[in-house]
Write an enzyme that holds these catalytic residues in place. Structure first.
Site, PDB file in Angstrom:
ATOM      1  N   ARG A 140       0.797  -1.223   0.183  1.00 40.94           N
ATOM      2  CA  ARG A 140       0.040   0.058  -0.074  1.00 40.94           C
ATOM      3  C   ARG A 140       0.820   1.249  -0.109  1.00 40.94           C
ATOM      4  O   ARG A 140       0.244   2.574  -0.162  1.00 40.94           O
ATOM      5  CB  ARG A 140      -1.040   0.083   1.168  1.00 40.94           C
ATOM      6  N   TYR A 143       0.782   4.177  -2.364  1.00 42.69           N
ATOM      7  CA  TYR A 143      -0.342   5.175  -2.224  1.00 42.69           C
ATOM      8  C   TYR A 143      -0.150   5.999  -0.935  1.00 42.69           C
ATOM      9  O   TYR A 143      -0.199   7.216  -0.944  1.00 42.69           O
ATOM     10  CB  TYR A 143      -1.573   4.762  -2.422  1.00 42.69           C
ATOM     11  N   ASP A 144      -0.025   5.337  -0.022  1.00 46.05           N
ATOM     12  CA  ASP A 144       0.264   5.751   1.612  1.00 46.05           C
ATOM     13  C   ASP A 144       1.382   6.968   1.437  1.00 46.05           C
ATOM     14  O   ASP A 144       1.137   8.112   2.092  1.00 46.05           O
ATOM     15  CB  ASP A 144       0.519   4.911   2.639  1.00 46.05           C
ATOM     16  N   GLU A 145       2.605   6.293   1.174  1.00 43.20           N
ATOM     17  CA  GLU A 145       3.842   7.433   1.173  1.00 43.20           C
ATOM     18  C   GLU A 145       3.530   8.317   0.297  1.00 43.20           C
ATOM     19  O   GLU A 145       3.991   9.337   0.438  1.00 43.20           O
ATOM     20  CB  GLU A 145       4.750   6.519   1.096  1.00 43.20           C
ATOM     21  N   ASN A 172     -12.791   6.808   3.859  1.00 44.04           N
ATOM     22  CA  ASN A 172     -13.686   5.576   2.855  1.00 44.04           C
ATOM     23  C   ASN A 172     -14.857   6.692   2.306  1.00 44.04           C
ATOM     24  O   ASN A 172     -15.857   6.789   3.306  1.00 44.04           O
ATOM     25  CB  ASN A 172     -13.698   4.432   3.280  1.00 44.04           C
ATOM     26  N   SER A 187     -18.525  -1.068  -3.307  1.00 43.31           N
ATOM     27  CA  SER A 187     -18.944  -1.416  -4.936  1.00 43.31           C
ATOM     28  C   SER A 187     -18.811  -3.011  -5.136  1.00 43.31           C
ATOM     29  O   SER A 187     -19.677  -3.686  -5.630  1.00 43.31           O
ATOM     30  CB  SER A 187     -18.016  -0.739  -5.809  1.00 43.31           C
ATOM     31  N   PHE A 189     -19.265  -5.394  -2.869  1.00 41.06           N
ATOM     32  CA  PHE A 189     -20.468  -6.093  -2.028  1.00 41.06           C
ATOM     33  C   PHE A 189     -21.696  -6.021  -2.909  1.00 41.06           C
ATOM     34  O   PHE A 189     -22.510  -6.431  -3.230  1.00 41.06           O
ATOM     35  CB  PHE A 189     -20.499  -5.498  -0.776  1.00 41.06           C
ATOM     36  N   GLY A 203     -10.494 -11.703   5.515  1.00 40.26           N
ATOM     37  CA  GLY A 203     -10.188 -11.902   6.748  1.00 40.26           C
ATOM     38  C   GLY A 203     -11.335 -12.326   7.549  1.00 40.26           C
ATOM     39  O   GLY A 203     -12.455 -12.869   6.736  1.00 40.26           O
ATOM     40  N   THR A 208     -12.715  -2.802  10.626  1.00 36.99           N
ATOM     41  CA  THR A 208     -13.738  -1.733  10.448  1.00 36.99           C
ATOM     42  C   THR A 208     -13.091  -0.576   9.521  1.00 36.99           C
ATOM     43  O   THR A 208     -12.037  -0.353   9.291  1.00 36.99           O
ATOM     44  CB  THR A 208     -14.043  -0.884  11.782  1.00 36.99           C
TER      45      THR A 208
HETATM   46  P1  NAD Z   1     -11.043   7.511  -8.814  1.00 43.47           P
HETATM   47  O1  NAD Z   1      -9.982   6.174  -9.321  1.00 43.47           O
HETATM   48  O2  NAD Z   1     -12.469   7.268  -9.431  1.00 43.47           O
HETATM   49  O3  NAD Z   1     -10.534   8.859  -9.538  1.00 43.47           O
HETATM   50  C1  NAD Z   1      -9.054   9.250  -9.789  1.00 43.47           C
HETATM   51  C2  NAD Z   1      -8.965   9.952 -11.177  1.00 43.47           C
HETATM   52  O4  NAD Z   1      -7.875  10.540 -11.305  1.00 43.47           O
HETATM   53  C3  NAD Z   1      -9.589   9.250 -12.314  1.00 43.47           C
HETATM   54  O5  NAD Z   1     -10.408  10.047 -12.971  1.00 43.47           O
HETATM   55  C4  NAD Z   1      -8.234   8.844 -13.087  1.00 43.47           C
HETATM   56  O6  NAD Z   1      -8.435   8.684 -14.474  1.00 43.47           O
HETATM   57  C5  NAD Z   1      -7.420   9.991 -12.718  1.00 43.47           C
HETATM   58  N1  NAD Z   1      -6.110   9.992 -12.907  1.00 43.47           N
HETATM   59  C6  NAD Z   1      -5.271   8.896 -12.172  1.00 43.47           C
HETATM   60  N2  NAD Z   1      -3.868   9.139 -12.594  1.00 43.47           N
HETATM   61  C7  NAD Z   1      -3.855  10.342 -13.153  1.00 43.47           C
HETATM   62  C8  NAD Z   1      -2.780  11.003 -13.896  1.00 43.47           C
HETATM   63  N3  NAD Z   1      -1.447  10.591 -13.727  1.00 43.47           N
HETATM   64  N4  NAD Z   1      -2.930  12.012 -14.509  1.00 43.47           N
HETATM   65  C9  NAD Z   1      -4.346  12.666 -14.702  1.00 43.47           C
HETATM   66  N5  NAD Z   1      -5.416  11.826 -14.435  1.00 43.47           N
HETATM   67  C10 NAD Z   1      -5.270  10.758 -13.203  1.00 43.47           C
HETATM   68  O7  NAD Z   1     -10.877   7.829  -7.315  1.00 43.47           O
HETATM   69  P2  NAD Z   1     -11.713   8.633  -6.553  1.00 43.47           P
HETATM   70  O8  NAD Z   1     -12.266   7.742  -5.188  1.00 43.47           O
HETATM   71  O9  NAD Z   1     -12.649   9.715  -7.104  1.00 43.47           O
HETATM   72  O10 NAD Z   1     -10.438   9.609  -5.659  1.00 43.47           O
HETATM   73  C11 NAD Z   1     -10.475  10.860  -5.880  1.00 43.47           C
HETATM   74  C12 NAD Z   1      -9.167  11.296  -5.027  1.00 43.47           C
HETATM   75  O11 NAD Z   1      -9.572  11.269  -3.504  1.00 43.47           O
HETATM   76  C13 NAD Z   1      -8.039  10.590  -5.078  1.00 43.47           C
HETATM   77  O12 NAD Z   1      -6.804  11.418  -5.144  1.00 43.47           O
HETATM   78  C14 NAD Z   1      -7.993   9.634  -3.846  1.00 43.47           C
HETATM   79  O13 NAD Z   1      -6.614   9.460  -3.213  1.00 43.47           O
HETATM   80  C15 NAD Z   1      -8.888  10.733  -2.651  1.00 43.47           C
HETATM   81  N6  NAD Z   1      -9.292   9.666  -2.009  1.00 43.47           N
HETATM   82  C16 NAD Z   1     -10.556   9.073  -1.987  1.00 43.47           C
HETATM   83  C17 NAD Z   1     -11.003   8.335  -1.203  1.00 43.47           C
HETATM   84  C18 NAD Z   1     -12.214   7.391  -1.488  1.00 43.47           C
HETATM   85  O14 NAD Z   1     -12.712   6.663  -0.535  1.00 43.47           O
HETATM   86  N7  NAD Z   1     -12.880   7.655  -2.635  1.00 43.47           N
HETATM   87  C19 NAD Z   1     -10.569   8.131   0.094  1.00 43.47           C
HETATM   88  C20 NAD Z   1      -9.445   8.964   0.359  1.00 43.47           C
HETATM   89  C21 NAD Z   1      -8.761   9.771  -0.499  1.00 43.47           C
HETATM   90  N1  UDP Z   2     -12.626  -5.864   1.619  1.00 39.63           N
HETATM   91  C1  UDP Z   2     -13.370  -6.984   1.704  1.00 39.63           C
HETATM   92  N2  UDP Z   2     -14.061  -7.517   0.433  1.00 39.63           N
HETATM   93  C2  UDP Z   2     -13.724  -6.768  -0.581  1.00 39.63           C
HETATM   94  C3  UDP Z   2     -13.181  -5.535  -0.659  1.00 39.63           C
HETATM   95  C4  UDP Z   2     -12.491  -5.083   0.347  1.00 39.63           C
HETATM   96  O1  UDP Z   2     -13.514  -7.473   2.572  1.00 39.63           O
HETATM   97  O2  UDP Z   2     -14.130  -7.398  -1.731  1.00 39.63           O
HETATM   98  C5  UDP Z   2     -12.084  -5.097   2.701  1.00 39.63           C
HETATM   99  C6  UDP Z   2     -10.875  -4.781   2.841  1.00 39.63           C
HETATM  100  O3  UDP Z   2      -9.644  -5.879   3.118  1.00 39.63           O
HETATM  101  C7  UDP Z   2     -10.745  -3.612   3.659  1.00 39.63           C
HETATM  102  C8  UDP Z   2     -12.143  -2.980   3.628  1.00 39.63           C
HETATM  103  O4  UDP Z   2     -12.780  -3.847   3.095  1.00 39.63           O
HETATM  104  O5  UDP Z   2     -10.456  -3.945   4.939  1.00 39.63           O
HETATM  105  C9  UDP Z   2     -11.987  -1.840   2.860  1.00 39.63           C
HETATM  106  O6  UDP Z   2     -11.427  -1.794   1.706  1.00 39.63           O
HETATM  107  P1  UDP Z   2     -11.564  -0.985   0.441  1.00 39.63           P
HETATM  108  O7  UDP Z   2     -10.580  -1.399  -0.714  1.00 39.63           O
HETATM  109  O8  UDP Z   2     -12.554  -0.399   0.205  1.00 39.63           O
HETATM  110  O9  UDP Z   2     -10.828   0.278   1.053  1.00 39.63           O
HETATM  111  P2  UDP Z   2      -9.350   0.764   1.903  1.00 39.63           P
HETATM  112  O10 UDP Z   2      -8.688  -0.621   2.354  1.00 39.63           O
HETATM  113  O11 UDP Z   2      -8.385   1.450   1.127  1.00 39.63           O
HETATM  114  O12 UDP Z   2     -10.024   1.406   3.241  1.00 39.63           O
END
Ligand code: NAD
Ligand code: UDP
Length: 318
Positions: A140, A143-145, A172, A187, A189, A203, A208
């Site tokens: 991970r 993404y995280d770093e 989330n 999505s 589920f 798991g 949570t």
């Molecule tokens: P998503 O994957 O639906 O959207 C990301 C968008 O960025 C996509 O349209 C993708 O085509 C575009 N993209 C990716 N790499 C690119 C690049 N190099 N150049 C130009 N476009 C690029 O994801 P999302 O859920 O809509 O997330 C949007 C933002 O919110 C992200 O930065 C994500 O890290 C952050 N975020 C989302 C969540 C969540 O739960 N959805 C949680 C925490 C942070």
């Molecule tokens: N997860 C799950 N089944 C799936 C997809 C994800 O149990 O089909 C779990 C996953 O292991 C995590 C949680 O649901 O513990 C949230 O996962 P998600 O990928 O939505 O987000 P993130 O882990 O980045 O919070």
């Protein structure tokens, strides 16, 4: 205002664009369509205040804008782990390019950071002061770093170059327009139960998450952008559920016959996650309004329509 949304064809970005367009702004959407799609913004393609640019943010670009919502980055573990080096490039080089743009044109810059900066948290719930527990070399970490560096870059541009920044730590988020093959838990589920497939709990399902509906999140992003604080500020719904509880809710709502099966927990999967949103409440006057059951209904409805008519004839030319 003229507003740039990077990642605007994605899940959150497209909902944000809907709000900004409805508020009468001029919007430029920048996206490379890695996980985004034109169908998410098709409603604006012919609008005189809307512009779509296919562009990869790891390359520089010159534009004139007043505000930048920087969302471009794949957010689902399945997608960000597909090409980890590209994910880091997007977070580091891409954020650098967008901050450089903000500096040149004096635009206010909002970074879509993430609860993943807290890693597998040892503090619960997570407040903005917590510095996190991130594995720097795990699956991970691209993404995280990457997001941690993006936050550092934002603050260094702020301190060194006076760029106006806003940092949102998004927890989330779910809702309509998530990809069918997105791989995230809501999505997965919903799609699995609609298709009569087993719901895959990783798991034992005791870990949570706290799920925020996308319209609540968009409201929080807009409030943060237009307030006078840099953040970081947590944006998320503090209602915490085990993954098994989520599976049962979706099962009950969509298909009580659907089976729930258990699969191995991915490496470094955070055990618990819940935002402390004291700051968002106090500084932005923001808190989520859509409970999980309501948000799930809206999400199920959206997937049901898409799965029923995958071709969507009016989008054939898009
Ligand atoms: P998503 O994957 O639906 O959207 C990301 C968008 O960025 C996509 O349209 C993708 O085509 C575009 N993209 C990716 N790499 C690119 C690049 N190099 N150049 C130009 N476009 C690029 O994801 P999302 O859920 O809509 O997330 C949007 C933002 O919110 C992200 O930065 C994500 O890290 C952050 N975020 C989302 C969540 C969540 O739960 N959805 C949680 C925490 C942070
Ligand atoms: N997860 C799950 N089944 C799936 C997809 C994800 O149990 O089909 C779990 C996953 O292991 C995590 C949680 O649901 O513990 C949230 O996962 P998600 O990928 O939505 O987000 P993130 O882990 O980045 O919070």
């Amino acid at each position: 205002m003229r507003i740039l949304v990077t990642g605007g064809a994605g899940f959150i970005g497209s909902h944000l664009i809907d709000r900004l367009m409805a508020d009468g702004h001029e919007v430029i959407c920048l996206d490379n369509f890695f996980t985004g799609h034109k169908r998410n913004i098709v409603q604006w393609l012919n609008h005189p205040y809307f512009e779509l640019i296919r562009h990869d943010i790891t390359e520089a670009i010159r534009l004139e804008v007043d505000q930048i919502y920087h969302l471009a980055c794949p957010a689902s573990p399945v997608h960000y782990q597909y090409n980890p080096v590209k994910t880091i490039k997007t977070n580091v080089m891409g954020t650098l390019n967008m901050l450089g743009l903000a500096k040149r044109v004096k635009a206010r810059f909002l970074l879509a950071s993430t609860s993943e900066v807290y890693g597998d948290p040892e503090v619960h719930p997570q407040s903005e002061e917590y510095r996190g527990n991130v594995n720097p070399i795990g699956p991970r970490s691209c993404y995280d770093e990457g997001k941690r560096v993006a936050e550092t870059l934002a603050f260094d541009y702020h301190w060194q170059n006076d760029v106006e920044i806003r940092v949102a730590r998004i927890f989330n988020t779910y809702g309509s327009r998530m990809l069918e093959n997105d791989g995230r838990v809501v999505s997965n589920f919903v799609v699995q139960s609609l298709k009569g497939q087993p719901l895959t709990v990783y798991g034992d399902g005791s870990h949570t998450r706290s799920f925020c509906y996308v319209s609540d999140l968009v409201e929080g992003l807009i409030r943060l952008m237009n307030c006078d604080r840099t953040g970081p500020i947590n944006l998320g719904n503090p209602d915490e559920y085990t993954i098994l509880e989520l599976a049962r809710s979706v099962q009950q709502m969509v298909n009580p016959e659907a089976e729930i099966i258990f699969k191995p927990l991915p490496q470094d999967d955070p055990q618990r996650r819940r935002p402390d949103i004291t700051k968002a409440k106090a500084l932005l006057g923001w808190q989520p309004t859509i409970p999980l059951q309501e948000g799930l209904k809206l999400t199920v409805e959206d997937f049901r329509n898409r799965i029923a008519s995958p071709e969507m004839p009016h989008l054939a030319s898009v």
